[in-house]
Structures are given as structure tokens and as C-alpha cells.
Design an enzyme around this catalytic site. Structure first.
Site, PDB file in Angstrom:
ATOM      1  N   GLY A 109      44.521  34.581  48.225  1.00 58.24           N
ATOM      2  CA  GLY A 109      43.775  34.144  47.060  1.00 58.24           C
ATOM      3  C   GLY A 109      42.849  35.226  46.535  1.00 58.24           C
ATOM      4  O   GLY A 109      43.197  36.403  46.503  1.00 58.24           O
ATOM      5  N   HIS A 110      41.639  34.827  46.159  1.00 57.69           N
ATOM      6  CA  HIS A 110      40.706  35.727  45.488  1.00 57.69           C
ATOM      7  C   HIS A 110      39.916  36.599  46.462  1.00 57.69           C
ATOM      8  O   HIS A 110      39.334  37.586  46.054  1.00 57.69           O
ATOM      9  CB  HIS A 110      39.738  34.883  44.642  1.00 57.69           C
ATOM     10  CG  HIS A 110      38.985  35.653  43.607  1.00 57.69           C
ATOM     11  ND1 HIS A 110      39.606  36.455  42.667  1.00 57.69           N
ATOM     12  CD2 HIS A 110      37.642  35.757  43.355  1.00 57.69           C
ATOM     13  CE1 HIS A 110      38.698  36.997  41.872  1.00 57.69           C
ATOM     14  NE2 HIS A 110      37.507  36.597  42.276  1.00 57.69           N
ATOM     15  N   TRP A 111      39.910  36.203  47.730  1.00 60.13           N
ATOM     16  CA  TRP A 111      39.131  36.943  48.739  1.00 60.13           C
ATOM     17  C   TRP A 111      40.071  37.652  49.704  1.00 60.13           C
ATOM     18  O   TRP A 111      40.201  37.290  50.873  1.00 60.13           O
ATOM     19  CB  TRP A 111      38.221  35.980  49.501  1.00 60.13           C
ATOM     20  CG  TRP A 111      37.054  35.479  48.711  1.00 60.13           C
ATOM     21  CD1 TRP A 111      36.502  36.032  47.597  1.00 60.13           C
ATOM     22  CD2 TRP A 111      36.262  34.308  48.986  1.00 60.13           C
ATOM     23  NE1 TRP A 111      35.439  35.291  47.143  1.00 60.13           N
ATOM     24  CE2 TRP A 111      35.269  34.226  47.987  1.00 60.13           C
ATOM     25  CE3 TRP A 111      36.312  33.330  49.979  1.00 60.13           C
ATOM     26  CZ2 TRP A 111      34.328  33.193  47.948  1.00 60.13           C
ATOM     27  CZ3 TRP A 111      35.379  32.312  49.952  1.00 60.13           C
ATOM     28  CH2 TRP A 111      34.390  32.250  48.950  1.00 60.13           C
TER      29      TRP A 111
END
Length: 282
Positions: free
Chosen positions: A260-262
């Protein structure tokens, strides 16, 4: 040897941007870690699985940007994050550093590398937007799923809302832990002025990022760049990094599956290896 602690490495640096909180650990070529824009975000919180590993070879400076964490509470209209990074380096006597930025921190890193070419040795980004898009940050104007929840969490930094935020930031549910949710909620609630400034900026049609690098400026970046993006990012689609890699001359894209975003959290071991090798050998 036990890993460095947040408390033992914590210090405040005073510049014309006010107080800048950093965690300073390790020796060697400086790597500056810049966090994203979410409520309760801090550099230590965003990069907890990475700092000890990177500090084995480099001097790591995990920086809370003005408006977040332990740094100065600054209204959105008064922020100059690329300038704040350079003034921090000046105060610390650092001529050149590698910048590693997640999301908003990636946008700040891009702008800093474009505007201050002689101060940035390497550039690493994870999930930044390539450019501001009309309506992206305006309520009701079509922000992504992740940004909608991020805005909600600024208005309601409760454990329940933070659970939604942590879930949308990650792909694998095992990383959306209760401890991480609690940490983000407590960090956000501890700094109500930061929340207030973000919401005021949003109401004025401003987003947290006040300086973007234009396509022409991105094409002028001279530092070697590694753009890491999660294929499953629900905050900023990976097409953003496809656009960036087409513009930045000496750049490469690493697209991570089931991420995901991390990226630095969900794929910490691979991230640590990639960044260490990239900064050491480019």
C-alpha cells in the site's frame, strides 16, 4: 547492542522556521527521512522499522516537518518545507544529504532536489503525488479513498477513525495493528494545534503541500533518484511514480506487489536493503 530509542535520539533544532524536532542517530553520509501528511504523523513513527538498520551505515536524521510531531505549529500558508529542510541542514552543518520521503515527504524531497541541486546527493520517494490535481484536496472534489479517510481523521482523531486510516494506508491487514492505531491516535491528539491548522488550510482550499516541483523542475533534478511505489496504494495511485520516472533524468522505479502507501513499513526488509544499496553505490 540494543537498537536506538526514540527518546535517546531526540533533539530540537532551532532555525528561522522555529523549532524542528529530529531524531539523530548513526554516523556516515546523512540520510534525511521525511514523513507523510497524515494526522499524528512523525518521522520516527513513519520510519520506525527502518531507522536502526539505516543507522548501521549512515547518519539518520528523522525530521518532523513544521506542522507535525514535535516541530513548530505553523499555519499552512506560512510553510516552506523545502526551505525548512535546507535551513535545517545549514544549522547542522551538513553540506549534502540523501532525502528519503514518504507521500508528502516525497513531494517535499522532489521539490528540494529540484530547487537545491547542490544539497541533495540522492533522492528516494515512496508514494508521492507527481503534481497537484484540481479538486484532489478539496472536500467533495474527488480525492482518493485514502485522502478522504485522512481528512476524516484530522476532524476526528479517535482510535476508531485512525483504525480506518491505518487500514487504508496498508495492503496487508497484519500491519494495521492495534499498537500502530493507538500510537497514531495518541500522537494526533497530543498536538491539537497541528490538526487545527490542517483543517483551516483545507477550508481555505489549501493542502498540506505548499510547494510542488513543476515538470520542468523535475526534468532538471541531477541527483540519482529511486521511486518506490506500492502497486496497491489506495492513497496515491502508482501511475504518479510512472509519471515521475518519465520526467526525472537519472531515475528508476521499483513497483512493489501487495504493498500500500507505506512501503517502508509493509516491506521493511526490502526497503532497507534497497535504500542502503542505492545510497552506498550511486
Amino acid at each position: 547492542m540494543s537498537p536506538p530509542s526514540r527518546e535517546a535520539t531526540s533533539r530540537d533544532v532551532h532555525t528561522q522556521d522555529g523549532k524542528i524536532h529530529i531524531n539523530d542517530v548513526g554516523e556516515g553520509h546523512p540520510i534525511v527521512l521525511l514523513h507523510g501528511s497524515g494526522p499524528g504523523a512523525t518521522a520516527w513513527g513513519n520510519f520506525a522499522p527502518n531507522i536502526a538498520h539505516l543507522a548501521e551505515r549512515f547518519r539518520v536524521l528523522a525530521v518532523d516537518l513544521p506542522g507535525w510531531g514535535g516541530s513548530e505549529a505553523v499555519p499552512v500558508a506560512e510553510r516552506d518545507h523545502p526551505g525548512a529542510v535546507i535551513r535545517l541542514l545549514d544549522e547542522l552543518g551538513i553540506e549534502k544529504a540523501a532525502l528519503v520521503g514518504n507521500s508528502m515527504g516525497g513531494v517535499v524531497s522532489l521539490a528540494t532536489a529540484a530547487l537545491h541541486k547542490d544539497r541533495v546527493s540522492h533522492l528516494v520517494t515512496m508514494g508521492p503525488a507527481a503534481k497537484p490535481r484540481p479538486g484532489l484536496f478539496a472536500p467533495g472534489g474527488g480525492p482518493s479513498e485514502g485522502l478522504r479517510i485522512l481528512f476524516q481523521a484530522y476532524a476526528d482523531p479517535s482510535v476508531e477513525t485512525m483504525a480506518k486510516l491505518v487500514d487504508v494506508m496498508t495492503c496487508n491487514p497484519e500491519f494495521a495493528t492495534d499498537d500502530l492505531v493507538k500510537q497514531r491516535a495518541e500522537s494526533a491528539q497530543a498536538n491539537p494545534q497541528h490538526l487545527k491548522h490542517f483543517l483551516e488550510g483545507l477550508a481555505q482550499g489549501r493542502n498540506a503541500i505548499t510547494r510542488w516541483a513543476s515538470p520542468e523542475e523535475l526534468m532538471g533534478i541531477t541527483a540519482p533518484a529511486m521511486l518506490i511505489h506500492g502497486r496497491d496504494d489506495r492513497v496515491v495511485h502508482f501511475e504518479s511514480s510512472l509519471e515521475l520516472v518519465s520526467l526525472i533524468p537519472n531515475s528508476r522505479l521499483v513497483l512493489l506487489n501487495r504493498c500500500g502507501h507505506w512501503a517502508q513499513l509493509e516491506h521493511a526488509q526490502e526497503f532497507n536493503r534497497l535504500v542502503t544499496d542505492f545510497v552506498a553505490h550511486n
